[in-house]
Design an enzyme around this catalytic site. Sequence first.
Site, short mmCIF file in Angstrom:
data_model
loop_
_atom_site.label_atom_id
_atom_site.label_comp_id
_atom_site.label_asym_id
_atom_site.label_seq_id
_atom_site.Cartn_x
_atom_site.Cartn_y
_atom_site.Cartn_z
CB THR A 1 -0.93 -0.02 1.23
OG1 THR A 1 -1.61 -1.27 1.25
CG2 THR A 1 -1.94 1.11 1.18
CD GLU B 1 -3.24 -10.14 3.07
OE1 GLU B 1 -2.68 -10.17 1.94
OE2 GLU B 1 -3.41 -9.10 3.71
NE ARG B 2 -8.18 -10.32 -0.33
CZ ARG B 2 -7.98 -9.87 -1.54
NH1 ARG B 2 -8.29 -10.60 -2.59
NH2 ARG B 2 -7.45 -8.67 -1.72
NE ARG C 1 -24.95 -4.64 35.18
CZ ARG C 1 -24.49 -3.74 36.04
NH1 ARG C 1 -23.61 -4.10 36.97
NH2 ARG C 1 -24.88 -2.50 35.97
N GLY D 1 -22.40 0.21 30.18
CA GLY D 1 -21.23 1.09 30.34
C GLY D 1 -19.92 0.34 30.41
N GLY E 1 -6.18 -5.95 3.94
CA GLY E 1 -6.15 -7.23 3.22
C GLY E 1 -7.21 -7.28 2.14
C1 LIG Z 1 -3.87 -1.52 10.49
C2 LIG Z 1 -3.55 -1.70 9.04
C3 LIG Z 1 -2.54 -2.58 8.67
C4 LIG Z 1 -2.19 -2.71 7.33
N1 LIG Z 1 -1.13 -3.50 6.97
C5 LIG Z 1 -0.68 -3.48 5.70
C6 LIG Z 1 0.55 -4.13 5.34
O1 LIG Z 1 1.20 -4.77 6.16
N2 LIG Z 1 0.98 -4.03 4.06
C7 LIG Z 1 0.28 -3.34 3.11
O2 LIG Z 1 0.73 -3.27 1.98
N3 LIG Z 1 -0.88 -2.71 3.41
C8 LIG Z 1 -1.37 -2.75 4.67
N4 LIG Z 1 -2.53 -2.11 5.00
C9 LIG Z 1 -3.26 -1.39 3.95
C10 LIG Z 1 -4.61 -2.00 3.58
O3 LIG Z 1 -4.47 -3.23 2.92
C11 LIG Z 1 -5.35 -0.94 2.74
O4 LIG Z 1 -5.70 0.10 3.64
C12 LIG Z 1 -6.57 -1.48 2.04
O5 LIG Z 1 -6.20 -2.36 1.00
C13 LIG Z 1 -7.44 -0.35 1.44
O6 LIG Z 1 -6.68 0.52 0.67
P1 LIG Z 1 -6.76 2.11 0.93
O7 LIG Z 1 -6.58 2.36 2.39
O8 LIG Z 1 -5.83 2.79 0.01
O9 LIG Z 1 -8.26 2.51 0.57
P2 LIG Z 1 -8.80 2.94 -0.88
O10 LIG Z 1 -8.32 2.01 -1.91
O11 LIG Z 1 -8.49 4.40 -1.06
O12 LIG Z 1 -10.36 2.78 -0.68
C14 LIG Z 1 -11.19 3.75 0.00
C15 LIG Z 1 -12.62 3.22 -0.01
O13 LIG Z 1 -13.07 3.10 -1.36
C16 LIG Z 1 -13.54 1.79 -1.57
N5 LIG Z 1 -13.22 1.33 -2.94
C17 LIG Z 1 -12.01 1.30 -3.56
N6 LIG Z 1 -12.12 0.75 -4.77
C18 LIG Z 1 -13.42 0.42 -4.95
C19 LIG Z 1 -14.18 -0.19 -5.99
N7 LIG Z 1 -13.59 -0.63 -7.11
N8 LIG Z 1 -15.51 -0.36 -5.82
C20 LIG Z 1 -16.13 0.04 -4.67
N9 LIG Z 1 -15.46 0.61 -3.67
C21 LIG Z 1 -14.14 0.80 -3.77
C22 LIG Z 1 -12.80 0.92 -0.56
O14 LIG Z 1 -13.52 -0.27 -0.31
C23 LIG Z 1 -12.77 1.85 0.63
O15 LIG Z 1 -13.97 1.74 1.33
C24 LIG Z 1 -2.92 -2.00 6.33
C25 LIG Z 1 -3.95 -1.14 6.71
C26 LIG Z 1 -4.27 -0.98 8.04
C27 LIG Z 1 -5.36 0.01 8.41
#
Ligand SMILES: Cc1cc2nc3c(=O)[nH]c(=O)nc-3n(C[C@H](O)[C@H](O)[C@H](O)COP(=O)(O)OP(=O)(O)OC[C@H]3O[C@@H](n4cnc5c(N)ncnc54)[C@H](O)[C@@H]3O)c2cc1C
Length: 381
Positions: free
Chosen positions: A127, A243-244, A269, A341, A364
């Site tokens: 990412t 992964e999934r 409770r 609470g 993921g």
């Molecule tokens: C705690 C944490 C740990 C992580 N660890 C890792 C890691 O180790 N390595 C790594 O590489 N990444 C990691 N990630 C990143 C994670 O995989 C991404 O945040 C995730 O894939 C979503 O990408 P984005 O945040 O860029 O959201 P975006 O791609 O910007 O998406 C924003 C919103 O738009 C929606 N959206 C996007 N495309 C579409 C579509 N085609 N149709 C409908 N809706 C859509 C998404 O579902 C989302 O709701 C981590 C994230 C977090 C928060």
Amino acid sequence: MIPRTLFTEEHDMFRDAVRRFIEVEITPFHEHWEKAGVVPRELWLKAGESGLLCCNIPEEYGGPGADFLYSVVLHEEMAKAMATGPGFAVHSDMVATYIYKFGSEEQKQHWLPKMVAGEAIGALGLTEPGAGSDLKAIQTRAVQDGDDYVINGQKVYISNGQLCDLVVLACKTDPKAGSRGMTFIIVESDREGFERGRNLEKIGLKAQDTSELFFQDVRVPVSNRIGEEGQGFKIAMHNLAHERITIAVSALAQAEAALRWTCEYTRERKAFGQAIADFQNTRFKLAQLTAEVRALRVFVDECIGLATKDELDSTDAAMAKLLATELLGRTADECLQFFGGYGYMLEYPIARLYIDCRVRRIAGGSSEIMKEIISREILKP
Ligand SMILES: Cc1cc2nc3c(=O)[nH]c(=O)nc-3n(C[C@H](O)[C@H](O)[C@H](O)COP(=O)(O)OP(=O)(O)OC[C@H]3O[C@@H](n4cnc5c(N)ncnc54)[C@H](O)[C@@H]3O)c2cc1C
């Protein structure tokens, strides 16, 4: 209850050992690590010593050579105990798997024994600030210069970002080639030009070091490339199913735990002279959620069985992740309500679960992306 048939006596013995490890080495310290924003390296060494890392890596690379069910046991127990700090899943099920399945013999010999021992910690860098769901849009660039690649770019939200000794990094090697222009390259954290950014402040998973990483003219030998140039997207897609299902395993284990805690609590409770569990609202809601969780357990176990034989396809994996993480979100929310609470107090595991589980619908691959994958398959001509 429909019995689970996946596990043998050996798996059950491993489960007992994992539980003991978590009780002694993780739970007493987790709150402290949440304040520190990271878990100590010694924990990784202890986990390595106890055979908890890279369970599936064969003996020839220092691993126990166990089946995927051992990883399942580990993730279930960690999830149930709310041991959300240690980034073992990324390290073992992603980074080590990328190297084992697609790396060169030299890479395997060099990295896998150290990763099994917890001496080298792995991170996966996909990412970027401008590209998450749309992996093809990454900008991090690797340009070949003689026997080296020169890498420039940045990554964000990288689990194990502060601790990692190696990053399996998604780079663009041919920006014009779309999905065929992406390549994975191993970058060691002691390379010049590699810099760790902030350990990001998150709403949950407080003990996990989720970080920014920067790469400025980082030189690595071409031999650090995983697979062929341009194979990155294919490799990522292959591993994402794995992964999934791993995420679904943890999510479902947490939904089961939340229901167990809530049944116990509502029996004890009292309000208006009776147990909370005696209100019809409580009984009906818990019955509904339990029915949904049990039905999903059968599907997820079937997927786990297929993944153990390396036969799980990406659509079923996407369905498992979608359903398990969405159901977990709903279960955590509804169960927290029954605690009143107390449910809002972090000393209660349900409160931490409520916060920590939110990310499972995003990381993921988000729920929306899971629906994209499923609909593409079912609607294809
Ligand atoms: C705690 C944490 C740990 C992580 N660890 C890792 C890691 O180790 N390595 C790594 O590489 N990444 C990691 N990630 C990143 C994670 O995989 C991404 O945040 C995730 O894939 C979503 O990408 P984005 O945040 O860029 O959201 P975006 O791609 O910007 O998406 C924003 C919103 O738009 C929606 N959206 C996007 N495309 C579409 C579509 N085609 N149709 C409908 N809706 C859509 C998404 O579902 C989302 O709701 C981590 C994230 C977090 C928060």
